[in-house]
Design a protein around this motif. Sequence first.
Motif, PDB file in Angstrom:
ATOM      1  N   UNK A 233       0.817  -1.211   0.000  1.00 54.53           N
ATOM      2  CA  UNK A 233       0.000   0.000   0.000  1.00 54.53           C
ATOM      3  C   UNK A 233       0.855   1.267   0.000  1.00 54.53           C
ATOM      4  N   UNK A 234       1.942   1.246   0.768  1.00 53.37           N
ATOM      5  CA  UNK A 234       2.806   2.432   0.857  1.00 53.37           C
ATOM      6  C   UNK A 234       3.384   2.792  -0.515  1.00 53.37           C
ATOM      7  N   UNK A 235       3.712   1.745  -1.276  1.00 52.47           N
ATOM      8  CA  UNK A 235       4.264   1.970  -2.611  1.00 52.47           C
ATOM      9  C   UNK A 235       3.222   2.628  -3.536  1.00 52.47           C
ATOM     10  N   UNK A 236       2.011   2.158  -3.433  1.00 53.31           N
ATOM     11  CA  UNK A 236       0.922   2.733  -4.239  1.00 53.31           C
ATOM     12  C   UNK A 236       0.747   4.213  -3.945  1.00 53.31           C
ATOM     13  N   UNK A 237       0.748   4.539  -2.645  1.00 59.34           N
ATOM     14  CA  UNK A 237       0.493   5.920  -2.248  1.00 59.34           C
ATOM     15  C   UNK A 237       1.662   6.835  -2.614  1.00 59.34           C
ATOM     16  N   UNK A 238       2.885   6.339  -2.462  1.00 58.75           N
ATOM     17  CA  UNK A 238       4.063   7.131  -2.851  1.00 58.75           C
ATOM     18  C   UNK A 238       4.044   7.377  -4.352  1.00 58.75           C
ATOM     19  N   UNK A 239       3.773   6.324  -5.094  1.00 58.94           N
ATOM     20  CA  UNK A 239       3.727   6.434  -6.557  1.00 58.94           C
ATOM     21  C   UNK A 239       2.669   7.450  -6.983  1.00 58.94           C
ATOM     22  N   UNK A 240       1.507   7.360  -6.340  1.00 63.82           N
ATOM     23  CA  UNK A 240       0.420   8.289  -6.663  1.00 63.82           C
ATOM     24  C   UNK A 240       0.865   9.737  -6.430  1.00 63.82           C
ATOM     25  N   UNK A 241       1.544   9.956  -5.306  1.00 63.59           N
ATOM     26  CA  UNK A 241       1.990  11.301  -4.955  1.00 63.59           C
ATOM     27  C   UNK A 241       3.023  11.810  -5.962  1.00 63.59           C
TER      28      UNK A 241
END
Length: 251
Positions: A233-241
Amino acid sequence: VVVVVVVVVTAVVLSNRTDTFKATFIQECERRTPENTSTDCVEVWSAFEQAYVGRDPCQVPPEAYDHLLSVAPPQPACNRMLFWSGTKEVAHQVSEGCYQTMEDSMLGSVLDGMTWCGKEGSNETFTSGCPGWTECVNNPVRSFWSRASAEFAAVACGDAVVLLNGSRDTPFSPTSIFGSIEVKKFTSDRMKSLTAVLVTKDNVLANCEDESLKNLQKELKPGIKYICKEVPESELLTCKKDHDQTCVPCW
Ligand code: N1C
């Protein structure tokens, strides 16, 4: 005198209940409807309330919303449709501005987070004291999401995505709306592929080899390509940002 006052106050409170919900519904509907379309939000409201008003709140089947869905059908966005199950929050964080979830449709956005029901012998809309999600199957809220999700999935086209919860034992649950309704509505003439993204938090309980995902694959019509990816999940959110508004897929 006391009796009259009580009756009048009760009547005012009750009608306010319907009025507030109705006003919010119509206001949201209008805010979400482009001006050049023929959607009449007062008509959408009456199609909506017709599904449950005056009925036993445990006897509202999904078909009660057929008319509503024909008045306000969800518009597909090919290659940008995002489904979710057990991942509502992260799904909306990731989809924002890029992908279309059910809640981005007009009806979905108006009714997300709302509770409503009617009562036999009454023309009111109640927003409390309504049956819970599992209290009875045919309750107005659950039936709405079942029926609207079926419609949303039926028009899905191109390459679609579903975010599943990899921190659960059974990421693809056959009793969820995604597992029991949406998957069955995907058609191979419209949909090219489904990418299942297994979103994991700290505890990884399932990977792409999971039994439940074999069932997901089996449910897909031949012709719909299946892809599975495991993404924290952290990777998804970082990527989104990092790729804000450019909409590169983060899986
Ligand atoms: O039962 P689910 O997930 O598999 O349902 C999610 C699935 C999504 O792909 C949506 O398209 O079904 C659609 N959907 C909604 O859009 C929706 N918005 C709010 C289904 N349920 C929806 N809700 C509420 O979430 C609903 O009131 C119910 O309580 C949950 C279902 O979530 P889930 O079990 O995580």
